[in-house]
Design a protein around this motif. Sequence first.
Motif, PDB file in Angstrom:
ATOM      1  N   TRP A   1      12.021  11.854   5.609  1.00  0.00           N
ATOM      2  CA  TRP A   1      11.770  11.105   4.221  1.00  0.00           C
ATOM      3  C   TRP A   1      10.455   9.843   4.455  1.00  0.00           C
ATOM      4  N   THR A   2      10.919   8.906   5.268  1.00  0.00           N
ATOM      5  CA  THR A   2       9.762   8.104   5.025  1.00  0.00           C
ATOM      6  C   THR A   2       9.162   8.922   5.753  1.00  0.00           C
ATOM      7  N   THR A   3       8.587   9.731   6.731  1.00  0.00           N
ATOM      8  CA  THR A   3       7.396  10.068   7.615  1.00  0.00           C
ATOM      9  C   THR A   3       6.565  10.811   6.538  1.00  0.00           C
ATOM     10  N   ILE A   4       7.642  11.544   5.521  1.00  0.00           N
ATOM     11  CA  ILE A   4       6.388  12.187   4.126  1.00  0.00           C
ATOM     12  C   ILE A   4       5.779  11.021   3.257  1.00  0.00           C
ATOM     13  N   THR A   5       6.617   9.888   3.230  1.00  0.00           N
ATOM     14  CA  THR A   5       6.016   8.630   2.553  1.00  0.00           C
ATOM     15  C   THR A   5       5.105   8.221   2.562  1.00  0.00           C
ATOM     16  N   ILE A   6       4.614   8.005   3.927  1.00  0.00           N
ATOM     17  CA  ILE A   6       3.721   7.755   4.770  1.00  0.00           C
ATOM     18  C   ILE A   6       1.893   8.646   4.079  1.00  0.00           C
ATOM     19  N   THR A   7       3.064  10.090   4.513  1.00  0.00           N
ATOM     20  CA  THR A   7       1.508  10.856   3.694  1.00  0.00           C
ATOM     21  C   THR A   7       1.385  10.676   2.871  1.00  0.00           C
ATOM     22  N   VAL A   8       1.869  10.648   1.769  1.00  0.00           N
ATOM     23  CA  VAL A   8       1.624   9.840   0.506  1.00  0.00           C
ATOM     24  C   VAL A   8       1.121   8.860  -0.171  1.00  0.00           C
ATOM     25  N   LEU A   9       1.397   8.327   0.605  1.00  0.00           N
ATOM     26  CA  LEU A   9       0.481   7.000  -0.016  1.00  0.00           C
ATOM     27  C   LEU A   9      -0.846   7.161   0.912  1.00  0.00           C
ATOM     28  N   LYS A  10      -0.925   7.310   1.542  1.00  0.00           N
ATOM     29  CA  LYS A  10      -2.369   7.691   2.417  1.00  0.00           C
ATOM     30  C   LYS A  10      -3.003   9.032   1.677  1.00  0.00           C
TER      31      LYS A  10
ATOM     32  N   MET B   1      -1.840  -1.046   2.725  1.00  0.00           N
ATOM     33  CA  MET B   1      -1.681  -1.180   3.432  1.00  0.00           C
ATOM     34  C   MET B   1      -0.096  -1.979   3.604  1.00  0.00           C
ATOM     35  N   LEU B   2       0.114  -2.724   2.343  1.00  0.00           N
ATOM     36  CA  LEU B   2       2.010  -3.825   1.889  1.00  0.00           C
ATOM     37  C   LEU B   2       2.571  -2.693   1.360  1.00  0.00           C
ATOM     38  N   LEU B   3       1.905  -1.831   0.816  1.00  0.00           N
ATOM     39  CA  LEU B   3       3.222  -0.763   0.874  1.00  0.00           C
ATOM     40  C   LEU B   3       3.893   0.343   1.838  1.00  0.00           C
ATOM     41  N   VAL B   4       3.529   0.458   3.040  1.00  0.00           N
ATOM     42  CA  VAL B   4       3.518   1.147   4.102  1.00  0.00           C
ATOM     43  C   VAL B   4       4.071  -0.201   5.402  1.00  0.00           C
ATOM     44  N   LEU B   5       3.437  -1.408   4.765  1.00  0.00           N
ATOM     45  CA  LEU B   5       4.365  -2.059   5.828  1.00  0.00           C
ATOM     46  C   LEU B   5       6.030  -2.403   5.948  1.00  0.00           C
ATOM     47  N   PRO B   6       7.091  -2.380   4.832  1.00  0.00           N
ATOM     48  CA  PRO B   6       7.683  -1.994   4.958  1.00  0.00           C
ATOM     49  C   PRO B   6       8.595  -0.627   5.893  1.00  0.00           C
ATOM     50  N   ILE B   7       8.037  -0.403   5.800  1.00  0.00           N
ATOM     51  CA  ILE B   7       7.991   1.280   6.635  1.00  0.00           C
ATOM     52  C   ILE B   7       7.654   1.443   8.343  1.00  0.00           C
TER      53      ILE B   7
ATOM     54  N   MET C   1       1.680   0.927  14.877  1.00  0.00           N
ATOM     55  CA  MET C   1      -0.035   1.588  14.341  1.00  0.00           C
ATOM     56  C   MET C   1       0.362   3.176  13.956  1.00  0.00           C
ATOM     57  N   LEU C   2       1.029   3.336  14.122  1.00  0.00           N
ATOM     58  CA  LEU C   2       1.559   4.862  14.239  1.00  0.00           C
ATOM     59  C   LEU C   2       1.372   5.000  12.493  1.00  0.00           C
ATOM     60  N   VAL C   3       1.474   4.102  11.795  1.00  0.00           N
ATOM     61  CA  VAL C   3       1.411   4.564  10.310  1.00  0.00           C
ATOM     62  C   VAL C   3       0.181   3.339   9.692  1.00  0.00           C
ATOM     63  N   VAL C   4      -1.056   2.864  10.020  1.00  0.00           N
ATOM     64  CA  VAL C   4      -1.734   2.420   9.848  1.00  0.00           C
ATOM     65  C   VAL C   4      -2.379   2.877   9.352  1.00  0.00           C
ATOM     66  N   PRO C   5      -2.397   2.802   7.366  1.00  0.00           N
ATOM     67  CA  PRO C   5      -3.950   4.062   6.851  1.00  0.00           C
ATOM     68  C   PRO C   5      -4.577   3.982   7.344  1.00  0.00           C
ATOM     69  N   LEU C   6      -5.655   5.154   7.162  1.00  0.00           N
ATOM     70  CA  LEU C   6      -6.334   5.094   8.091  1.00  0.00           C
ATOM     71  C   LEU C   6      -7.625   3.785   6.902  1.00  0.00           C
ATOM     72  N   GLN C   7      -7.791   4.105   5.592  1.00  0.00           N
ATOM     73  CA  GLN C   7      -8.385   3.378   4.125  1.00  0.00           C
ATOM     74  C   GLN C   7      -8.309   1.656   5.179  1.00  0.00           C
ATOM     75  N   LEU C   8      -7.451   1.354   6.033  1.00  0.00           N
ATOM     76  CA  LEU C   8      -8.106   0.106   6.161  1.00  0.00           C
ATOM     77  C   LEU C   8      -8.574  -0.112   7.431  1.00  0.00           C
TER      78      LEU C   8
END
Lengths: 330, 377
Positions: free
Chosen positions: A259-268, A311-317, B214-221
């Motif tokens: 779930w969280t891995t897909i969440t990251i993909t969705v955010l981007k 980035m802030l949205l990703v931060l908790p995960i 860093m695995l999840v740092v969004p590229l956009q940044l």
Amino acid sequence: MDQLFSAVMTIGIGVGGCLTYFFLSNLLLDRIYPATGANISFNINRANAIRPWLFMFPAIILLAIYLVYPLFWSIYLSFMDAAGEKFVGGANYSWMLADAKFQESMRNNVLWLIVVPAFSTAFGLIAAAVTDRIKWGNLAKAMIFMPMAISFVGASVIWKFVYDFRPEGTAQIGLLNAIYEYFGGVPQTWLTSEIVNSFLLMVVLIWIQTGFAMVILSGALRGIPEETVEAAILDGASPLQIFFKIKVPQIWGTIIVVWTTITITVLKVFDIVLTMTNGQWGTQVLGNYMFDWLVRGQDSGRASAIAIVIMLLVLPIMIWNIRNARKEMR
Amino acid sequence: MDNIVGGKSSLTWAVNLAAAFLVLLWTIPTFGLLVSSFREKDQIISSGWWQSMFPQEAAVQVRGAAPDTAVQEGALFVITGNAFEEGQAGTISAFGVTSREPAAVVAGETATTPEGYRITVNADGTYRIESDVPFEGTRGERFFVTTTQPPSFTTENYGTVLTGEGLARGFFNTMTVSIPATIIPILIAAFAAYALAWMEFPGRALLLACVVGMLVVPLQLALIPLLQLHLWAGIGKSYLGVWLAHSAFGLPLAIYLLRNYMAGLPREIIESARVDGATDFQIFLKIILPLSFPALASFAIFQFLWTWNDLLVALVFLGATQDQLVMTGQLKELMGSRGGDWELLATSAFISIAVPLVVFFAMQKYLVRGLLSGSVK
């Protein structure tokens, strides 16, 4: 051809350069602190303390320049004007909060965040449970998994064709409109009708991510100790009960990881929206909005501010992942 | 497990059906585009791809041969010809002489045109127009036929796209981006992963936590700062910049996957090599690296798929000129400018996803293994 040649050369230089660096730096270290002579133990300790850093040096440099520095520089830029020259305080952020398009992006991102991980994980779980029980399971898995190999842009072409619209009375070439018409509907320009279009874009990502969820959940389902299932069968549990009350609770941890891995993909998410609607008709999302301000708006301040929001949205995960990883290492 | 309970054939059926339904749902969209890429432009827009497997009916307008080709047979003036163009096959079920009734007459029978000509169209497409007086004008007689054409597929689109739209160039550009960007990070990551897995030093746990983060740092940044950095350093928008960016963005996953794998290797091998006097460099090159092949392969596949399929990094760090535009970029342009030309879009899309699909099916085992080791622990 020139270009391919330069690519091959780069591989050669890159790989050769790395090997040379690692070899020479290790050699040098062994020369400076030889494992012989009077202070051998001091030398060995010293060399052992330095060597890990030699091994990690290229990686650390690349990561520092390409991932750590941009983080801080983006924060700095988000407080600057369009050209990144004048300090404007929180102007970019206050603009953002008042901007209708940003609010639309946030609303859509929230929708995406709820819908895509939920459906991908659910479909993935069903697909895993179903394909594990049939003879042609591996083939079925490969077919459902296949979209993972297709680019987001390629997937957008595939689905845009499904959503294609022809005026009423002419032959529909898009599958969706053909089915809709078959059941008595009037052909729609799906991608321009608000709200519906966002969900149709989500379908593309769900289609891509389900295979990922399926593979991981299938691995987890196979890891369940047989005894628990056998005990349930002996107690007379039905297949559905076994699945929901015995199996699913045991793989709950994995479900959350998926779930969280897909969440990251969705955010981007970016490519799908850019190529299918370019954020028009109420489909804008943060990733594409940021790109819009970067390329079309030429405003590094606003684009950076939007990136910071992502980035802030990703931060908790991120924090949750790090805590989990540290727990495992112990 | 089912046999323990006894014959649960209805359940087996349901499961098989559900699986078949899912597989169909997941493959049909791709299949539709694949079929379309083998159809002619006119066919794609005149009927759905699902109809292309069956003979198709179509009403078309035909213009007969020009009046000066008429021959005199006794008192009659006659024009003959074939309603099908050369190379076209099919049968005609009906025809008509006005656009209001394009299928009024059954093939083989005779109709009279408003001008008083008698026209017969046969099922095989041959027609005969008779008149008692000489034909007038310079244009041929117009009539309508309802044809049934057998399914026809063509590879013409692939020829057009590969030679015309610069897609071949894009193919090379994509290859130029993705091959170095796949290979370069592997070695860098492998050394770092070895240090993180098998060497003791202060700060190791902290570094590992950073990598996981860093695995999840969004590229956009990273886009704007790096673009500025590249311009400042003189790299500009070039392949070098993309290679560096892709390599760096792939590093966290590479280090993470490889470290997990290496940490699981048996301690005895490494320690006995140390006792035998091997240096860390030797242990790494001669023992760890060959043993880690499965993990290296899974990362290589991830990175290759990601760099081949990427649009964002290429759009930002490469120029938009023909010699730098990658295939995903070209597809995006095509969707914008020629959004209705489905034969071009479908074909281009399939050329661009062919390579990743081949890699995917050939190396699926490593891909699955990599996914599992990355997420299930």
